[in-house]
Scaffold this motif. Structure first.
Motif, PDB file in Angstrom:
ATOM      1  N   GLU A 175       0.708  -1.106   0.077  1.00 22.45           N
ATOM      2  CA  GLU A 175      -0.188  -0.059   0.077  1.00 22.45           C
ATOM      3  C   GLU A 175       0.835   1.198  -0.018  1.00 22.45           C
ATOM      4  O   GLU A 175       0.771   1.996  -0.586  1.00 22.45           O
ATOM      5  N   ALA A 176       1.880   1.291   0.693  1.00 24.77           N
ATOM      6  CA  ALA A 176       2.784   2.448   0.715  1.00 24.77           C
ATOM      7  C   ALA A 176       3.562   2.581  -0.440  1.00 24.77           C
ATOM      8  O   ALA A 176       3.550   3.860  -0.920  1.00 24.77           O
ATOM      9  N   TYR A 177       3.920   1.586  -1.113  1.00 22.10           N
ATOM     10  CA  TYR A 177       4.633   1.790  -2.608  1.00 22.10           C
ATOM     11  C   TYR A 177       3.485   2.357  -3.475  1.00 22.10           C
ATOM     12  O   TYR A 177       3.841   3.350  -4.140  1.00 22.10           O
ATOM     13  N   ALA A 178       2.418   2.009  -3.382  1.00 14.75           N
ATOM     14  CA  ALA A 178       1.417   2.343  -4.418  1.00 14.75           C
ATOM     15  C   ALA A 178       0.917   3.683  -3.981  1.00 14.75           C
ATOM     16  O   ALA A 178       0.777   4.354  -5.109  1.00 14.75           O
ATOM     17  N   ALA A 179       0.964   4.245  -2.762  1.00 15.76           N
ATOM     18  CA  ALA A 179       0.419   5.544  -2.486  1.00 15.76           C
ATOM     19  C   ALA A 179       1.374   6.547  -2.958  1.00 15.76           C
ATOM     20  O   ALA A 179       1.193   7.681  -3.360  1.00 15.76           O
ATOM     21  N   MET A 180       2.942   6.068  -3.247  1.00 11.31           N
ATOM     22  CA  MET A 180       3.708   7.280  -3.459  1.00 11.31           C
ATOM     23  C   MET A 180       4.362   7.204  -4.845  1.00 11.31           C
ATOM     24  O   MET A 180       5.023   8.223  -5.426  1.00 11.31           O
ATOM     25  N   VAL A 181       3.856   6.078  -5.656  1.00  8.51           N
ATOM     26  CA  VAL A 181       4.274   6.202  -7.202  1.00  8.51           C
ATOM     27  C   VAL A 181       3.534   7.360  -7.928  1.00  8.51           C
ATOM     28  O   VAL A 181       2.257   7.618  -7.838  1.00  8.51           O
ATOM     29  N   PRO A 182       4.163   8.013  -8.764  1.00  7.35           N
ATOM     30  CA  PRO A 182       3.582   9.377  -9.291  1.00  7.35           C
ATOM     31  C   PRO A 182       3.039   8.926 -10.614  1.00  7.35           C
ATOM     32  O   PRO A 182       2.425   9.953 -11.223  1.00  7.35           O
ATOM     33  N   ALA A 308      14.304   1.167  -8.719  1.00  9.25           N
ATOM     34  CA  ALA A 308      14.834   1.318 -10.026  1.00  9.25           C
ATOM     35  C   ALA A 308      13.938   1.888 -10.979  1.00  9.25           C
ATOM     36  O   ALA A 308      14.265   2.654 -11.896  1.00  9.25           O
ATOM     37  N   MET A 309      12.596   1.529 -10.687  1.00 15.18           N
ATOM     38  CA  MET A 309      11.415   2.234 -11.686  1.00 15.18           C
ATOM     39  C   MET A 309      11.287   3.626 -11.206  1.00 15.18           C
ATOM     40  O   MET A 309      11.061   4.487 -11.972  1.00 15.18           O
ATOM     41  N   PHE A 310      11.357   3.952 -10.118  1.00 16.27           N
ATOM     42  CA  PHE A 310      11.097   5.571  -9.639  1.00 16.27           C
ATOM     43  C   PHE A 310      12.327   5.936  -8.697  1.00 16.27           C
ATOM     44  O   PHE A 310      11.819   6.168  -7.376  1.00 16.27           O
ATOM     45  N   PRO A 311      13.412   5.949  -9.008  1.00 14.59           N
ATOM     46  CA  PRO A 311      14.620   6.503  -8.318  1.00 14.59           C
ATOM     47  C   PRO A 311      14.436   7.899  -7.611  1.00 14.59           C
ATOM     48  O   PRO A 311      14.949   8.085  -6.404  1.00 14.59           O
ATOM     49  N   GLY A 312      13.722   8.854  -8.252  1.00 16.34           N
ATOM     50  CA  GLY A 312      13.523  10.153  -7.565  1.00 16.34           C
ATOM     51  C   GLY A 312      12.529  10.114  -6.484  1.00 16.34           C
ATOM     52  O   GLY A 312      12.571  10.961  -5.649  1.00 16.34           O
TER      53      GLY A 312
END
Length: 330
Positions: A175-182, A308-312
């Motif tokens: 859930e945390a990873y999903a919440a943060m992806v832009p 790796a997918m969202f390094p920023g």
């Protein structure tokens, strides 16, 4: 009939779990394995032989160190997500390595053997009790196989509450990873196969179905009649899907990643795929076995792919503290 058996196993396991919180040392407890056999253990076992990738990973998630193991050698030596004591665990593999050596198991003298293979019952039950992890279908349990297996292993080790906690914490990580992806890039997982070609992950692949697709949009081809997780792929299919990101995993011991990429680069179709044109083909040279056989392996996959997918967004994998902070701010 198969689904009925699976549902029966779920009910048996649920009953066993409902009657037990974590077992106190010295307190007998009864568990039911995947063959429907009840076994009573006098106390949580101290010497456990884990005879598959899944049981080894489940024990790692629970913080229990097996004293003997038969699992993928990459996992045994993986100190990032698995047990740091891994290289010192007694090895009971034979020739080939994935076949158990019964004499080595006997030398190890375990209190409990945890396996996914029914044939180990006849082969090893004279050495110690053999608990066969239920391979219950997701349709019967409503959750990933890795979860139901973890619950079963937790029950066998006298730690059902710990298994529940591990699953709850892992769900929070997703859930945390999903919440943060832009963004929601379409993503395709490709496996570099042993024969020099490659394979796609089909719809049954738990990595796509339960992890990636809950965070990004996971692409997968689904040809008629294909039921395997992985199957031979063609670049025409990759171009037709045209994903934004490709997660490329090396499953070959004979062909280097550079050799494989050189083969792909020589094909004009490969260079027309959006992920290739935008330099978003992700490859992890030291990570050869991306699977979801356990929560430990699932966490390693997310903690490897997301930065790796969202390094920023994720300079490093999320810590437990960061997960709680993210969820608290939702």
């Amino acid at each position: 009939m198969k689904n009925l058996f699976g549902l029966l196993m779920v009910l048996l396991l649920s009953s066993s779990l409902a009657q037990n919180s974590n077992v106190t040392v010295g307190e007998p407890y009864t568990v039911t394995d995947g063959l429907g056999r009840e076994m009573t253990l006098e106390a949580p076992p101290e010497r456990v032989a884990a005879l598959a990738n899944g049981p080894y990973g489940h024990m790692a998630s629970l913080g229990v160190v097996p004293s003997a193991v038969l699992a993928n050698p990459e996992m045994i030596n993986d100190t990032e997500t698995y047990l740091e004591e891994g290289p010192d665990i007694f090895w009971v593999g034979g020739d080939p390595w994935w076949e158990v050596d019964a004499e080595l198991v006997a030398v190890h003298a375990p209190d409990l053997i945890i396996t996914i293979r029914q044939q180990h019952v006849d082969l090893l039950s004279g050495i110690a009790p053999v608990f066969v992890v239920p391979g219950v279908s997701e349709e019967a349990t409503g959750e990933p196989l890795a979860y139901s297996e973890l619950r079963a292993v937790g029950a066998a080790l006298g730690r059902p509450e710990d298994a529940d906690t591990v699953i709850e914490n892992f769900e929070q990580l997703i859930e945390a990873y999903a919440a943060m992806v832009p963004e929601q890039p379409t993503t395709l997982k490709m496996m570099q196969s042993a024969n020099g070609g490659f394979a796609f992950s089909a719809v049954a692949d738990p990595l796509c179905a339960h992890l990636l697709d809950r965070i990004v949009t996971c692409e997968w081809p689904q040809p008629p009649g294909v039921t395997d997780w992985d199957y031979p792929g063609t670049l025409e299919v990759a171009l037709a899907l045209d994903p934004d990101v490709i997660v490329l995993a090396n499953n070959s011991s004979t062909q280097s990643h550079d050799e494989f990429l050189a083969m792909l680069d020589a094909d004009p179709l490969w260079n027309e795929v959006a992920a290739v044109k935008n330099d978003r083909v992700l490859f992890f040279p030291d990570y050869r076995n991306p699977i979801f056989s356990s929560v430990a392996s699932g966490r390693k996959f997310l903690d490897t792919v997301m930065p790796a997918m969202f390094p920023g967004v994720f300079p490093e994998p999320l810590t437990d503290e960061q997960v709680q902070e993210i969820l608290a701010n939702q």
